[in-house]
Motif scaffolding. Sequence first.
Motif, short mmCIF file in Angstrom:
data_model
loop_
_atom_site.label_atom_id
_atom_site.label_comp_id
_atom_site.label_asym_id
_atom_site.label_seq_id
_atom_site.Cartn_x
_atom_site.Cartn_y
_atom_site.Cartn_z
N SER A 31 0.91 -1.21 -0.05
CA SER A 31 0.11 0.02 -0.05
C SER A 31 0.75 1.19 0.07
O SER A 31 0.52 2.27 -0.55
N VAL A 32 1.97 1.17 0.88
CA VAL A 32 2.90 2.30 0.67
C VAL A 32 3.41 2.53 -0.63
O VAL A 32 3.57 3.72 -1.19
N GLY A 33 3.71 1.51 -1.31
CA GLY A 33 4.30 1.67 -2.75
C GLY A 33 3.14 2.42 -3.69
O GLY A 33 3.40 3.18 -4.52
N ASN A 34 1.91 1.72 -3.67
CA ASN A 34 0.85 2.25 -4.30
C ASN A 34 0.57 3.47 -4.11
O ASN A 34 0.30 4.45 -5.09
N ILE A 35 0.48 3.93 -2.81
CA ILE A 35 0.31 5.42 -2.51
C ILE A 35 1.31 6.49 -3.06
O ILE A 35 1.07 7.33 -3.67
N GLY A 36 2.61 5.81 -2.79
CA GLY A 36 3.66 6.72 -3.13
C GLY A 36 3.85 6.87 -4.75
O GLY A 36 4.26 7.96 -5.35
N GLY A 37 3.71 5.69 -5.36
CA GLY A 37 3.61 5.69 -6.90
C GLY A 37 2.55 6.61 -7.44
O GLY A 37 2.58 7.34 -8.33
N SER A 38 1.16 6.69 -6.96
CA SER A 38 0.16 7.29 -7.26
C SER A 38 0.44 8.80 -7.15
O SER A 38 0.08 9.61 -7.81
N LEU A 39 0.99 9.36 -5.89
CA LEU A 39 1.29 10.62 -5.81
C LEU A 39 2.18 11.04 -6.68
O LEU A 39 2.47 12.22 -7.02
N LEU A 40 3.43 10.22 -6.67
CA LEU A 40 4.64 10.70 -7.59
C LEU A 40 3.91 10.68 -9.05
O LEU A 40 4.28 11.63 -9.67
N ALA A 41 3.31 9.88 -9.54
CA ALA A 41 2.86 9.81 -11.08
C ALA A 41 2.02 11.21 -11.18
O ALA A 41 2.18 11.81 -12.21
N ALA A 42 1.23 11.40 -10.33
CA ALA A 42 0.16 12.47 -10.44
C ALA A 42 0.86 13.88 -10.17
O ALA A 42 0.25 14.61 -10.90
N SER A 43 1.76 13.98 -9.50
CA SER A 43 2.44 15.05 -9.40
C SER A 43 3.07 15.78 -10.32
O SER A 43 3.11 16.90 -10.58
N VAL A 44 3.57 14.87 -11.39
CA VAL A 44 4.34 15.36 -12.57
C VAL A 44 3.52 15.10 -14.01
O VAL A 44 3.93 15.34 -14.90
N LEU A 45 2.23 14.82 -13.72
CA LEU A 45 1.34 14.42 -15.14
C LEU A 45 1.18 15.98 -15.81
O LEU A 45 1.05 15.65 -16.92
N GLU A 46 1.06 16.73 -15.01
CA GLU A 46 0.93 18.23 -15.83
C GLU A 46 2.13 18.38 -16.94
O GLU A 46 1.80 19.14 -17.85
N TYR A 47 3.24 17.85 -16.79
CA TYR A 47 4.30 18.21 -17.41
C TYR A 47 4.40 17.11 -18.44
O TYR A 47 5.54 17.30 -19.49
N GLY A 48 3.35 16.28 -18.86
CA GLY A 48 3.40 15.30 -19.73
C GLY A 48 3.44 13.96 -19.11
O GLY A 48 4.19 13.43 -18.18
N TRP A 49 2.47 12.93 -19.65
CA TRP A 49 2.48 11.76 -19.12
C TRP A 49 3.58 10.91 -18.87
O TRP A 49 3.53 9.97 -18.06
N GLY A 50 4.43 11.09 -19.65
CA GLY A 50 5.51 10.25 -19.85
C GLY A 50 6.64 10.44 -18.55
O GLY A 50 7.19 9.38 -18.00
N TRP A 51 6.59 11.79 -17.94
CA TRP A 51 7.19 11.61 -16.35
C TRP A 51 6.74 10.87 -15.42
O TRP A 51 6.96 10.45 -14.53
N SER A 52 5.25 10.63 -15.61
CA SER A 52 4.54 9.45 -14.58
C SER A 52 5.12 8.42 -14.75
O SER A 52 4.94 7.71 -13.90
#
Length: 505
Positions: free
Chosen positions: A188-209
Motif C-alpha cells: 500500500s505504501v508503494g501504491n500510495i507513493g507511486g500514485s502521488l509521484l505519478a500524479a505530481s508530474v502529470l501536468e508536465y507530460g504523462w511520460g514523466w509519470s
Amino acid sequence: MEKTRSPPPGIQLARSLGAKDWSRNAHRVLVLFLTFLAYACYHASRKPPSIVKSVLYPEAPPSPINRNSHRKGWAPFDGPDGTAKLGEIDVAFLACYSLGMYVAGHLGDRLDLRLFLAAGMVGSGAFVILFGMGYFWQIHSFGFYLATQMLAGLLQATGWPSVVAVVGNWFGGRKRGLIMGIWNAHTSVGNIGGSLLAASVLEYGWGWSFILPGALIVLGGLVVYLFLASSPEDVGFSGSREGNRRRGGDEEEGRVGGGEGGKGEKGGAVGIVKACLIPGVIPFALCLFFSKLVAYTILYWLPFYLSQTAIGGEYMSVKTAGNLSTLFDVGGIIGGILAGFISDQLNARATTAATFTYLAIPSLYAFHTFGSVSKSANIVLMMIAGLFVNGPYALITTAVSTDLGTHSSLKGDSRALATVTAIIDGTGSAGAALGPLLTGFISRRGWSAVFQMLMIGAFIAGALLSVLVKAEISHIIQQRRSPSNARQSGAAEGSIAAPLLVEDS
C-alpha cells in the motif's frame, strides 16, 4: 555443501572502515527495511498506468455528463476501443508477471536472492522508463507499449518470491502474521507513493509519470545490491530455524565461522510439483486468484472510476482522483495488519482470510452505491473497502505463503519458500490479469456491472477456503475442550485438519 557467500558489498565496506559487527536483531531490522523498500518500489512502478488512463483515453464510458471529454487523448488509446486497449495493456503486464512468477520462484530457491532481486528491480525499472519515453519520442504504436509492459511484467516477477524468501530466512513462525502484516504495508505504501509521484508530474507530460517511478526502482535495486543480506549465513549467523530452536541462549552462539556457513541449510530446493502437494497450497492459491482479481481491478481502475464519477454532484480532475485513490491503500495497510494480528491470535489463517473476503462484499456494494453522495462518504467507504479487500490478499501472500513454504511435510527440504510463494502469488496474478482485462470491456455497460463482478469474485475467494475453515474451526473447538488431545490429534494428522502453523513445543 553449499558454498558460503560473502557479505553484501556495502556491509563489507562498513566493516573495512572499522564498523562493529551488528547483532542478529540489528540485521533483521535492516532486512525488513530493505525488503520493505524494495517491494514498495515495485508497486510504485506499477501505478503509473492507472494514473494516466484518463489522459490516454479521456472519454468516459457512456455517461450523461463528462466534463473531461474535451481533452485530447493519446493514440492508439484515444479511439472508441480505448478502454479495451488499456485493459489489454494491463493484462499483458499481469499475464507475463503471472507466468514469470513460476520461473522466478524456481530460480529464487537456487540463486543468490540479493543479486536476483537487484537485477529484477533494475531491469523492470528500465522498461517502465522505456514506456514513458514513448511520450517524448512520439510513439503511437500499440505494439511498442504492449511489448514494454510484457517485458516489465516478466522482470517484476522477480520481486515477490525473493522478498518473501529473504524475510522467511530471517524470521521464524512465532507472531509471523503480525510481523508480516505490518511489513506487507509496503504494498500500500508503494501504491500510495507511486500514485502521488505519478500524479505530481502529470501536468508536465504523462511520460514523466513513468520515468520517475522507473528511476526510483532502479535506485532501490542498487541499494538492495549493496546492503541486503539474503540469509543469516551471509553475515556469519546460523540459519533462522536453528536460532529459533535455542531457548534463552546467547545469540552469539548462533554464529558460524569460515566455510561452515552453509551447514544450517539442509536438503535441496523443492520442485513445483512437490510444492503443490503441500497441504493448503492449492486452496490458498485459488483463493488468491479471486482475491487479486478484485484487488488489482481496483488498483488499475480506481483513479479512472473516480475521475469519471460525479461525487457530491461534481467531477474531479485526473490528478485529484489519483491522489484520492490512495486512501483505498491506507485502508489496505490497516487491513493487512489487522488480518495478521487476528490470524496470530486465533492461529487460523484460512478463517481470517475467508471472513475478510466475505466482508469485502457489502463494503464494495456500499462504496459503489453511497460513495457518490459526498467526498466524505466516498473517503470513509473507500477506506473500509480497502481494509477488507487488501486484508486477506496481504495475509495470504505473506504469512500464509511463508507458513506453507516451511511446512513440516517438507521433511528437511528447507529451500521451498520462493517456490511456494511463486505458486500462490503466480496463480493469484493470473486473476489479477483477468480482472482489469474484463473491466475494460464490462465498464462499457456501466460501473454497476464491474462492481457486481468484484463482489462475485470476493464470494468465490471465501468459498474456496471452506474446507480449511471447517478444519480450523473444528481444531479450535477441540483445542478449547481438550488442549492436550487437540495437540496430539493435530500432530498425528499433519495435514489441513490442523492449523497451518502450530508452534513446536
